[in-house]
Design a protein around this motif. Structure first.
Motif, PDB file in Angstrom:
ATOM      1  N   ALA A  59       1.833 -10.979  21.187  1.00 40.39           N
ATOM      2  CA  ALA A  59       1.968 -11.006  19.739  1.00 40.39           C
ATOM      3  C   ALA A  59       0.587 -11.013  19.098  1.00 40.39           C
ATOM      4  O   ALA A  59      -0.404 -11.394  19.726  1.00 40.39           O
ATOM      5  CB  ALA A  59       2.754 -12.241  19.299  1.00 40.39           C
ATOM      6  N   GLN A  60       0.533 -10.596  17.845  1.00 40.09           N
ATOM      7  CA  GLN A  60      -0.710 -10.550  17.083  1.00 40.09           C
ATOM      8  C   GLN A  60      -0.517 -11.295  15.770  1.00 40.09           C
ATOM      9  O   GLN A  60       0.453 -11.058  15.044  1.00 40.09           O
ATOM     10  CB  GLN A  60      -1.115  -9.102  16.808  1.00 40.09           C
ATOM     11  CG  GLN A  60      -2.383  -8.948  15.989  1.00 40.09           C
ATOM     12  CD  GLN A  60      -2.684  -7.493  15.689  1.00 40.09           C
ATOM     13  OE1 GLN A  60      -1.876  -6.610  15.942  1.00 40.09           O
ATOM     14  NE2 GLN A  60      -3.852  -7.235  15.131  1.00 40.09           N
ATOM     15  N   ARG A  61      -1.438 -12.193  15.431  1.00 38.37           N
ATOM     16  CA  ARG A  61      -1.334 -12.938  14.180  1.00 38.37           C
ATOM     17  C   ARG A  61      -1.723 -12.043  13.014  1.00 38.37           C
ATOM     18  O   ARG A  61      -2.715 -11.323  13.073  1.00 38.37           O
ATOM     19  CB  ARG A  61      -2.241 -14.169  14.222  1.00 38.37           C
ATOM     20  CG  ARG A  61      -2.073 -15.081  13.001  1.00 38.37           C
ATOM     21  CD  ARG A  61      -2.974 -16.303  13.097  1.00 38.37           C
ATOM     22  NE  ARG A  61      -4.372 -15.906  12.956  1.00 38.37           N
ATOM     23  CZ  ARG A  61      -4.986 -15.743  11.775  1.00 38.37           C
ATOM     24  NH1 ARG A  61      -4.328 -15.922  10.632  1.00 38.37           N
ATOM     25  NH2 ARG A  61      -6.258 -15.401  11.733  1.00 38.37           N
ATOM     26  N   LEU A  62      -0.941 -12.111  11.935  1.00 39.52           N
ATOM     27  CA  LEU A  62      -1.237 -11.329  10.744  1.00 39.52           C
ATOM     28  C   LEU A  62      -2.190 -12.094   9.830  1.00 39.52           C
ATOM     29  O   LEU A  62      -2.093 -13.316   9.701  1.00 39.52           O
ATOM     30  CB  LEU A  62       0.043 -11.012   9.973  1.00 39.52           C
ATOM     31  CG  LEU A  62       1.096 -10.132  10.642  1.00 39.52           C
ATOM     32  CD1 LEU A  62       2.199  -9.816   9.645  1.00 39.52           C
ATOM     33  CD2 LEU A  62       0.487  -8.850  11.172  1.00 39.52           C
TER      34      LEU A  62
ATOM     35  N   LEU B 179       8.609  -9.542  13.407  1.00 37.84           N
ATOM     36  CA  LEU B 179       7.783 -10.636  12.911  1.00 37.84           C
ATOM     37  C   LEU B 179       8.422 -11.974  13.261  1.00 37.84           C
ATOM     38  O   LEU B 179       9.641 -12.120  13.281  1.00 37.84           O
ATOM     39  CB  LEU B 179       7.615 -10.533  11.397  1.00 37.84           C
ATOM     40  CG  LEU B 179       6.916  -9.269  10.888  1.00 37.84           C
ATOM     41  CD1 LEU B 179       6.799  -9.321   9.367  1.00 37.84           C
ATOM     42  CD2 LEU B 179       5.545  -9.091  11.531  1.00 37.84           C
ATOM     43  N   THR B 180       7.568 -12.954  13.537  1.00 36.14           N
ATOM     44  CA  THR B 180       8.050 -14.301  13.816  1.00 36.14           C
ATOM     45  C   THR B 180       7.095 -15.298  13.180  1.00 36.14           C
ATOM     46  O   THR B 180       6.000 -14.934  12.728  1.00 36.14           O
ATOM     47  CB  THR B 180       8.183 -14.538  15.332  1.00 36.14           C
ATOM     48  OG1 THR B 180       8.915 -15.751  15.567  1.00 36.14           O
ATOM     49  CG2 THR B 180       6.825 -14.616  16.023  1.00 36.14           C
TER      50      THR B 180
ATOM     51  N   ARG C 116       5.063 -18.928  13.664  1.00 39.43           N
ATOM     52  CA  ARG C 116       4.556 -19.896  14.631  1.00 39.43           C
ATOM     53  C   ARG C 116       3.514 -20.781  13.959  1.00 39.43           C
ATOM     54  O   ARG C 116       2.478 -20.286  13.524  1.00 39.43           O
ATOM     55  CB  ARG C 116       3.929 -19.184  15.838  1.00 39.43           C
ATOM     56  CG  ARG C 116       4.914 -18.356  16.650  1.00 39.43           C
ATOM     57  CD  ARG C 116       4.228 -17.586  17.754  1.00 39.43           C
ATOM     58  NE  ARG C 116       5.194 -16.840  18.573  1.00 39.43           N
ATOM     59  CZ  ARG C 116       4.853 -16.000  19.548  1.00 39.43           C
ATOM     60  NH1 ARG C 116       3.566 -15.776  19.810  1.00 39.43           N
ATOM     61  NH2 ARG C 116       5.786 -15.373  20.244  1.00 39.43           N
TER      62      ARG C 116
ATOM     63  N   GLU D   1       2.250 -19.715  10.611  1.00 41.75           N
ATOM     64  CA  GLU D   1       1.591 -18.412  10.556  1.00 41.75           C
ATOM     65  C   GLU D   1       2.573 -17.306  10.959  1.00 41.75           C
ATOM     66  O   GLU D   1       3.520 -17.548  11.702  1.00 41.75           O
ATOM     67  CB  GLU D   1       0.373 -18.386  11.488  1.00 41.75           C
ATOM     68  CG  GLU D   1      -0.713 -19.372  11.094  1.00 41.75           C
ATOM     69  CD  GLU D   1      -1.891 -19.334  12.048  1.00 41.75           C
ATOM     70  OE1 GLU D   1      -3.032 -19.514  11.585  1.00 41.75           O
ATOM     71  OE2 GLU D   1      -1.668 -19.115  13.261  1.00 41.75           O
TER      72      GLU D   1
ATOM     73  N   TRP E 211       3.344 -13.893  12.879  1.00 43.32           N
ATOM     74  CA  TRP E 211       2.905 -13.137  14.057  1.00 43.32           C
ATOM     75  C   TRP E 211       3.764 -11.896  14.219  1.00 43.32           C
ATOM     76  O   TRP E 211       4.958 -11.913  13.925  1.00 43.32           O
ATOM     77  CB  TRP E 211       3.014 -13.994  15.314  1.00 43.32           C
ATOM     78  CG  TRP E 211       2.024 -15.120  15.357  1.00 43.32           C
ATOM     79  CD1 TRP E 211       2.041 -16.262  14.619  1.00 43.32           C
ATOM     80  CD2 TRP E 211       0.870 -15.198  16.194  1.00 43.32           C
ATOM     81  NE1 TRP E 211       0.966 -17.056  14.938  1.00 43.32           N
ATOM     82  CE2 TRP E 211       0.229 -16.426  15.902  1.00 43.32           C
ATOM     83  CE3 TRP E 211       0.314 -14.361  17.162  1.00 43.32           C
ATOM     84  CZ2 TRP E 211      -0.931 -16.831  16.547  1.00 43.32           C
ATOM     85  CZ3 TRP E 211      -0.844 -14.756  17.814  1.00 43.32           C
ATOM     86  CH2 TRP E 211      -1.455 -15.973  17.506  1.00 43.32           C
ATOM     87  N   ARG E 212       3.142 -10.818  14.699  1.00 42.88           N
ATOM     88  CA  ARG E 212       3.848  -9.576  15.003  1.00 42.88           C
ATOM     89  C   ARG E 212       4.035  -9.477  16.513  1.00 42.88           C
ATOM     90  O   ARG E 212       3.067  -9.421  17.275  1.00 42.88           O
ATOM     91  CB  ARG E 212       3.073  -8.367  14.497  1.00 42.88           C
ATOM     92  CG  ARG E 212       3.793  -7.037  14.749  1.00 42.88           C
ATOM     93  CD  ARG E 212       2.887  -5.843  14.526  1.00 42.88           C
ATOM     94  NE  ARG E 212       2.358  -5.774  13.173  1.00 42.88           N
ATOM     95  CZ  ARG E 212       1.089  -5.963  12.849  1.00 42.88           C
ATOM     96  NH1 ARG E 212       0.186  -6.257  13.779  1.00 42.88           N
ATOM     97  NH2 ARG E 212       0.691  -5.855  11.598  1.00 42.88           N
ATOM     98  N   LEU E 213       5.291  -9.462  16.948  1.00 39.89           N
ATOM     99  CA  LEU E 213       5.614  -9.331  18.366  1.00 39.89           C
ATOM    100  C   LEU E 213       5.491  -7.883  18.805  1.00 39.89           C
ATOM    101  O   LEU E 213       5.727  -6.959  18.022  1.00 39.89           O
ATOM    102  CB  LEU E 213       7.038  -9.815  18.633  1.00 39.89           C
ATOM    103  CG  LEU E 213       7.367 -11.256  18.257  1.00 39.89           C
ATOM    104  CD1 LEU E 213       8.878 -11.452  18.220  1.00 39.89           C
ATOM    105  CD2 LEU E 213       6.715 -12.224  19.234  1.00 39.89           C
TER     106      LEU E 213
END
Length: 211
Positions: free
Chosen positions: A3-6, A70-71, A73, A76, A78-80
């Protein structure tokens, strides 16, 4: 699941996200009619489970639409990379369902066979070790025509797992129509995203006729 944090300041939806973040219940449900004529024909011709096939197709359609990946966490977004399915199932003759979770993979036929194998072998109600925030929850009520549905959940506004369910398909004017319900978090998913999911799903089902 990778995942990547937006960056919230670079996210076009940041004001919408903040608006719905102030609500205790940011979830909403939409049910729409889906033409599954080609899907029923394809699964019957190839000896596949209609249920497992639709789980796979919905998973692929969700993964095509970024908002569904999107999720939340730790406050914040995050993009899965992708989501995988977790679905209810019934053993033959049983009235007690169990929950099966496995990767969707890239092939519809392989998924249907793997899902059937795992469901038959599973003895526990749920594999808690497979639970995470990168899933899609699926269920089916094949005994009734579905027009609406709500889902049980903890009172957690950070719950970003999409819920998808459907009921019995019925014939209308020579086509098989099915009511499909989605419940999503409005902090992450808007109506336009549900529309894109529906279009992606319809496109995948229509393509089965050319296989």
């Amino acid at each position: 699941m990778a995942a990547q944090r937006l960056d919230p300041e670079q996210w076009p939806r940041r004001e919408v996200y903040r608006f719905f973040s102030g609500m205790q219940n940011p979830f909403y449900m939409v049910t729409f009619q889906l033409d599954v004529t080609e899907l029923r024909a394809y699964t019957k011709q190839n000896g596949l489970s209609f249920y497992y096939a639709l789980v796979w197709l919905c998973t692929e359609a969700c993964n095509e639409v970024e908002a569904f990946r999107l999720t939340l966490r730790g406050g914040e977004v995050w993009r899965l990379d992708r989501r995988d399915p977790s679905f209810t199932d019934l053993a033959p003759g049983s009235e007690v369902f169990h929950i099966v979770t496995l990767p969707a993979g890239k092939d519809l036929t392989a998924f249907c066979r793997d899902a059937a194998r795992k469901s038959r072998a599973q003895t526990a109600f749920i594999d808690h070790g497979a639970e995470n925030d990168a899933l899609i929850y699926f269920s089916c009520l094949p005994w009734v025509e579905l027009t609406a549905l709500t889902n049980e959940r903890d009172a957690d506004p950070d719950d970003a797992v999409p819920r998808i369910a459907w009921g019995r398909y019925v014939e209308r004017e020579g086509r098989l129509m099915l009511g499909l319900s989605l419940e999503v978090n409005h902090r992450l998913i808007d109506g336009v995203h549900i529309g894109r999911f529906a279009q992606a799903l319809e496109r995948r089902i229509a393509a089965l006729a050319a296989r």
